[in-house]
Design a protein around this motif. Structure first.
Motif, PDB file in Angstrom:
ATOM      1  N   LEU A   1       0.830  -1.200   0.000  1.00  0.00           N
ATOM      2  CA  LEU A   1       0.000   0.000   0.000  1.00  0.00           C
ATOM      3  C   LEU A   1       0.866   1.251   0.000  1.00  0.00           C
ATOM      4  N   HIS A   2       0.418   2.265  -0.711  1.00  0.00           N
ATOM      5  CA  HIS A   2       1.098   3.560  -0.679  1.00  0.00           C
ATOM      6  C   HIS A   2       0.572   4.395   0.483  1.00  0.00           C
ATOM      7  N   THR A   3      -0.735   4.474   0.607  1.00  0.00           N
ATOM      8  CA  THR A   3      -1.524   5.110   1.683  1.00  0.00           C
ATOM      9  C   THR A   3      -1.654   6.631   1.588  1.00  0.00           C
ATOM     10  N   ASP A   4      -0.829   7.306   0.796  1.00  0.00           N
ATOM     11  CA  ASP A   4      -0.931   8.768   0.694  1.00  0.00           C
ATOM     12  C   ASP A   4      -1.330   9.142  -0.735  1.00  0.00           C
TER      13      ASP A   4
ATOM     14  N   ALA B   1      -7.654   2.175  -2.198  1.00  0.00           N
ATOM     15  CA  ALA B   1      -8.846   2.752  -2.824  1.00  0.00           C
ATOM     16  C   ALA B   1      -9.656   3.534  -1.795  1.00  0.00           C
ATOM     17  N   ALA B   2      -9.685   3.051  -0.559  1.00  0.00           N
ATOM     18  CA  ALA B   2     -10.408   3.740   0.508  1.00  0.00           C
ATOM     19  C   ALA B   2      -9.711   5.045   0.887  1.00  0.00           C
ATOM     20  N   TYR B   3      -8.391   5.035   0.933  1.00  0.00           N
ATOM     21  CA  TYR B   3      -7.665   6.280   1.189  1.00  0.00           C
ATOM     22  C   TYR B   3      -7.964   7.303   0.091  1.00  0.00           C
ATOM     23  N   TRP B   4      -8.088   6.816  -1.141  1.00  0.00           N
ATOM     24  CA  TRP B   4      -8.379   7.714  -2.272  1.00  0.00           C
ATOM     25  C   TRP B   4      -9.745   8.379  -2.113  1.00  0.00           C
ATOM     26  N   VAL B   5     -10.716   7.638  -1.566  1.00  0.00           N
ATOM     27  CA  VAL B   5     -12.061   8.181  -1.381  1.00  0.00           C
ATOM     28  C   VAL B   5     -12.027   9.500  -0.606  1.00  0.00           C
TER      29      VAL B   5
ATOM     30  N   TRP C   1      -9.645  11.718  -0.391  1.00  0.00           N
ATOM     31  CA  TRP C   1      -9.127  12.782  -1.246  1.00  0.00           C
ATOM     32  C   TRP C   1     -10.164  13.215  -2.271  1.00  0.00           C
ATOM     33  N   LEU C   2     -10.913  12.261  -2.819  1.00  0.00           N
ATOM     34  CA  LEU C   2     -11.948  12.613  -3.792  1.00  0.00           C
ATOM     35  C   LEU C   2     -13.016  13.511  -3.165  1.00  0.00           C
ATOM     36  N   ILE C   3     -13.423  13.186  -1.952  1.00  0.00           N
ATOM     37  CA  ILE C   3     -14.417  14.007  -1.261  1.00  0.00           C
ATOM     38  C   ILE C   3     -13.850  15.401  -1.014  1.00  0.00           C
ATOM     39  N   ALA C   4     -12.582  15.483  -0.661  1.00  0.00           N
ATOM     40  CA  ALA C   4     -11.944  16.782  -0.444  1.00  0.00           C
ATOM     41  C   ALA C   4     -11.913  17.615  -1.718  1.00  0.00           C
ATOM     42  N   PHE C   5     -11.925  16.951  -2.869  1.00  0.00           N
ATOM     43  CA  PHE C   5     -11.909  17.645  -4.158  1.00  0.00           C
ATOM     44  C   PHE C   5     -13.303  17.905  -4.712  1.00  0.00           C
ATOM     45  N   GLY C   6     -14.347  17.634  -3.927  1.00  0.00           N
ATOM     46  CA  GLY C   6     -15.688  18.014  -4.349  1.00  0.00           C
ATOM     47  C   GLY C   6     -16.652  16.903  -4.689  1.00  0.00           C
ATOM     48  N   HIS C   7     -16.230  15.642  -4.589  1.00  0.00           N
ATOM     49  CA  HIS C   7     -17.129  14.522  -4.857  1.00  0.00           C
ATOM     50  C   HIS C   7     -18.017  14.258  -3.644  1.00  0.00           C
TER      51      HIS C   7
ATOM     52  N   PRO D   1     -19.863  11.635  -1.143  1.00  0.00           N
ATOM     53  CA  PRO D   1     -19.361  10.321  -0.704  1.00  0.00           C
ATOM     54  C   PRO D   1     -19.765   9.172  -1.616  1.00  0.00           C
ATOM     55  N   HIS D   2     -21.026   9.142  -2.055  1.00  0.00           N
ATOM     56  CA  HIS D   2     -21.430   8.013  -2.904  1.00  0.00           C
ATOM     57  C   HIS D   2     -20.751   8.079  -4.272  1.00  0.00           C
ATOM     58  N   GLU D   3     -20.463   9.290  -4.764  1.00  0.00           N
ATOM     59  CA  GLU D   3     -19.750   9.418  -6.035  1.00  0.00           C
ATOM     60  C   GLU D   3     -18.308   8.942  -5.901  1.00  0.00           C
ATOM     61  N   ALA D   4     -17.669   9.300  -4.800  1.00  0.00           N
ATOM     62  CA  ALA D   4     -16.299   8.858  -4.559  1.00  0.00           C
ATOM     63  C   ALA D   4     -16.233   7.340  -4.449  1.00  0.00           C
ATOM     64  N   GLU D   5     -17.210   6.755  -3.771  1.00  0.00           N
ATOM     65  CA  GLU D   5     -17.222   5.295  -3.620  1.00  0.00           C
ATOM     66  C   GLU D   5     -17.494   4.595  -4.950  1.00  0.00           C
TER      67      GLU D   5
END
Length: 222
Positions: free
Chosen positions: A110-113, A144-148, A150-156, A158-162
């Motif tokens: 895992l990268h995690t960041d 993939a969960a860590y990415w979620v 970041w996606l929410i922080a960028f405006g997605h 939660p269900h869109e990020a998932e």
């Protein structure tokens, strides 16, 4: 070439060795390491230079499928037999029930960041992931969960990020309980980071992780 370095007595100097040791296992995922040099009080790593830009995580971005592909490729990489951090141990202090850390256990690398600045998008060579000093072993779905978050922080939402994360096959390994525990643990972790750091990005991640945890716990309790 791209050279990064730290003073040999720096508190994070151990990350240099970690990156050097891991690089041989990251062909096609990370820039290739050319050499490592310890001299004159410095620890230096020389990588091939990657001509690319940071990934765009905003809704509708054409980079999102590229990140899904990168996550999919990385989820198939088994953690090598090197000393590295363990996902369950890293999150153990942020869960209510110690038994819940079992959801994070695994042997995937895992990268995690998933900060978008750690992903370079090139014109002809796809994506490359940089900054592997905090590499961890654990369940393959965790990146993939860590990415979620970041996606929410960028405006997605939660269900869109998932929905984007679900395009990564390993995501299906995470059950409702695992996602609720993980999102709650990260909300607590990022809240702690945001209290200690005045940086705008830390505050944004604290808010995003709290939004996702609320959504995930509502799903679990529905």
């Amino acid at each position: 070439m791209f050279i990064k370095g730290l003073r040999s007595d720096h508190a994070q100097a151990w990350t240099q060795l970690r990156e050097a040791e891991l690089n041989a296992h990251l062909g096609g995922v990370a820039p290739q390491l050319r050499w490592r040099l310890e001299s004159g009080g410095w620890d230096l790593l020389c990588f091939e230079a990657v001509d690319g830009r940071h990934a765009d995580y905003q809704p509708g971005s054409g980079d999102l499928p590229l990140v899904v592909d990168l996550l999919t490729r990385l989820a198939g990489v088994t953690a090598p037999g090197l000393e590295m951090r363990d996902a369950a141990q890293r999150l153990a202090g942020y869960v209510d029930d110690p038994a819940d850390v079992r959801h994070f256990q695994g042997n995937a690398l895992l990268h995690t960041d998933w900060n978008n600045t750690n992903i370079l998008v090139t014109a002809d060579r796809g994506t490359r992931m940089v900054d592997w000093g905090w590499a961890t072993h654990g369940a393959a779905w965790l990146d993939a969960a860590y990415w979620v978050i970041w996606l929410i922080a960028f405006g997605h939402a939660p269900h869109e990020a998932e929905e984007l994360a679900a395009k990564v096959p390993a995501w299906s390994d995470a059950n409702v309980r695992a996602l609720a525990v993980f999102s709650t643990a990260n909300a607590r972790l990022w809240s702690e980071i945001a209290r200690q750091s005045p940086a705008r990005w830390a505050r944004a991640m604290g808010e995003a992780s709290a939004v996702w945890a609320a959504y995930r716990n509502a799903v679990q309790n529905s």
